[in-house]
Write an enzyme that holds these catalytic residues in place. Structure first.
Site, PDB file in Angstrom:
ATOM      1  N   LEU A 155       0.828  -1.202   0.000  1.00  0.00           N
ATOM      2  CA  LEU A 155       0.000   0.000   0.000  1.00  0.00           C
ATOM      3  C   LEU A 155       0.865   1.257   0.000  1.00  0.00           C
ATOM      4  O   LEU A 155       1.773   1.398   0.830  1.00  0.00           O
ATOM      5  CB  LEU A 155      -0.896  -0.006   1.244  1.00  0.00           C
ATOM      6  CG  LEU A 155      -2.025   1.020   1.319  1.00  0.00           C
ATOM      7  CD1 LEU A 155      -3.048   0.780   0.219  1.00  0.00           C
ATOM      8  CD2 LEU A 155      -2.701   0.963   2.698  1.00  0.00           C
ATOM      9  N   SER A 161       3.654  -6.657   2.356  1.00  0.00           N
ATOM     10  CA  SER A 161       2.468  -6.038   2.935  1.00  0.00           C
ATOM     11  C   SER A 161       1.223  -6.413   2.112  1.00  0.00           C
ATOM     12  O   SER A 161       0.970  -7.580   1.851  1.00  0.00           O
ATOM     13  CB  SER A 161       2.677  -4.524   3.031  1.00  0.00           C
ATOM     14  OG  SER A 161       1.698  -3.915   3.834  1.00  0.00           O
ATOM     15  N   GLN A 162       0.450  -5.418   1.676  1.00  0.00           N
ATOM     16  CA  GLN A 162      -0.732  -5.691   0.868  1.00  0.00           C
ATOM     17  C   GLN A 162      -0.394  -6.542  -0.355  1.00  0.00           C
ATOM     18  O   GLN A 162      -1.203  -7.341  -0.823  1.00  0.00           O
ATOM     19  CB  GLN A 162      -1.368  -4.371   0.442  1.00  0.00           C
ATOM     20  CG  GLN A 162      -2.593  -4.503  -0.443  1.00  0.00           C
ATOM     21  CD  GLN A 162      -3.207  -3.157  -0.774  1.00  0.00           C
ATOM     22  OE1 GLN A 162      -3.971  -2.606   0.018  1.00  0.00           O
ATOM     23  NE2 GLN A 162      -2.875  -2.611  -1.938  1.00  0.00           N
ATOM     24  N   ASP A 187       6.020  -4.521  14.361  1.00  0.00           N
ATOM     25  CA  ASP A 187       5.654  -4.044  13.031  1.00  0.00           C
ATOM     26  C   ASP A 187       4.918  -2.702  13.090  1.00  0.00           C
ATOM     27  O   ASP A 187       5.200  -1.787  12.326  1.00  0.00           O
ATOM     28  CB  ASP A 187       4.783  -5.092  12.339  1.00  0.00           C
ATOM     29  CG  ASP A 187       4.376  -4.709  10.944  1.00  0.00           C
ATOM     30  OD1 ASP A 187       5.079  -5.089   9.995  1.00  0.00           O
ATOM     31  OD2 ASP A 187       3.340  -4.020  10.786  1.00  0.00           O
ATOM     32  N   HIS A 193       7.142  -1.644  10.232  1.00  0.00           N
ATOM     33  CA  HIS A 193       6.538  -2.131   8.997  1.00  0.00           C
ATOM     34  C   HIS A 193       7.230  -1.609   7.742  1.00  0.00           C
ATOM     35  O   HIS A 193       7.426  -2.359   6.779  1.00  0.00           O
ATOM     36  CB  HIS A 193       5.061  -1.744   8.955  1.00  0.00           C
ATOM     37  CG  HIS A 193       4.333  -2.343   7.804  1.00  0.00           C
ATOM     38  ND1 HIS A 193       4.091  -3.703   7.693  1.00  0.00           N
ATOM     39  CD2 HIS A 193       3.809  -1.783   6.680  1.00  0.00           C
ATOM     40  CE1 HIS A 193       3.453  -3.941   6.560  1.00  0.00           C
ATOM     41  NE2 HIS A 193       3.270  -2.806   5.930  1.00  0.00           N
TER      42      HIS A 193
END
Length: 288
Positions: free
Chosen positions: A31, A97-98, A214, A269
């Protein structure tokens, strides 16, 4: 003179072999990211495995990453497929991630993919449920307990984060309205469930990387296929219904010893793909 020619020819052949022995690596961002965010990761790979073909797919960058995940799956799939076709020995994927959820969509719906290892780098594999800075920026008028009012609507499902919003207090609404994650997990009635599972199981290895510091993926154990129950107590992967019933192949992968998990502390993250320790301890060994 002839001997020198032979030596030079052998040396050239060995050098060429050295640059061709590693499978191509495909990177799918998360993202609000873009390929520029992954220069350090590319550098790590090129330093340790010279000659590796590393491609960070330049699609759905920045705010475009808010588009629905199925639209992203279609776009990334079109860009990735030619790389796969030119890699007779297969490819590796690093999905951040995404992007980890996008990659699962690709690997469930591309019947002849040739992915050897899928590396899921801090990806919310069983969904997201948390008040993070991302959430506050995207939905300033909602807190996590109220976001289901928007996400579990037809309009909401056009926004990527809503495609994997998994409210443990409204599980029935998630099951009935999630157009992406619930389908991908085969938690909703899906006529393609058997085919998707078979296709996903073409991967040889699944590597799951995440950690308690994270600060974005919530719960962080979602990166290891753990998630909250209705009391917001984290239930680990092997106690999850999708694992127990092997809805999309997770238990099958585990049964053949194909899942490796890494829990790494003190990594925020946004730093996973630029952390050299994470790369050295959790990633490089799989990029054969």
């Amino acid at each position: 003179m002839f001997a020198w020619v032979v030596v030079l020819a052998v040396s050239a052949a060995l050098a060429l072999q050295a640059t061709q022995c590693y499978k191509p690596v495909i990177v799918v961002h998360g993202l609000f990211d873009s390929p520029g965010d992954f220069k350090m990761l590319q550098g790590f790979i090129n330093e340790t495995h010279p000659g590796t073909n590393v491609t960070v797919i330049d699609l759905f960058d920045h705010t475009q990453s808010l588009k629905s995940l199925w639209s992203q799956v279609d776009g990334f799939k079109e860009a990735i497929y030619p790389i796969m076709q030119n890699a007779a020995d297969g490819v590796h994927m690093i999905c951040y991630s995404q992007g980890g959820l996008v990659c699962r969509g690709i690997l469930s719906t591309l019947p002849d993919h040739n992915v050897d290892t899928l590396i899921s780098l801090s990806s919310p594999q069983l969904g997201q449920y948390g008040d993070t800075n991302y959430l506050k920026w995207l939905f300033p008028h909602y807190v996590k307990s109220k976001l289901y009012h928007f996400c579990y609507t037809q309009i909401g499902q056009h926004v990527s984060i809503c495609n994997y919003w998994n409210d443990p207090h409204h599980h029935d609404l998630y099951l009935n309205n999630s157009d992406y994650l619930a389908f991908l997990n085969n938690e909703r009635a899906n006529p393609n469930a058997t085919a998707w599972k078979k296709t996903f199981l073409r991967i040889k290895k699944l590597v799951l990387i995440g950690g308690p510091d994270d600060g974005v993926i919530t719960p962080w154990q979602s990166s290891h296929f753990g998630f909250y129950n209705e009391n917001e107590t984290v239930v680990d992967m092997r106690q999850q219904l999708v694992y127990i019933e092997d809805t999309f192949g997770l238990k099958s992968l585990d049964a053949r010893g194909a899942i490796s998990t890494f829990k790494v502390s003190n990594v925020h993250h946004t730093k996973w793909h630029s952390n050299r320790t994470v790369f050295d301890n959790c990633i490089i060994k799989w990029l054969t």
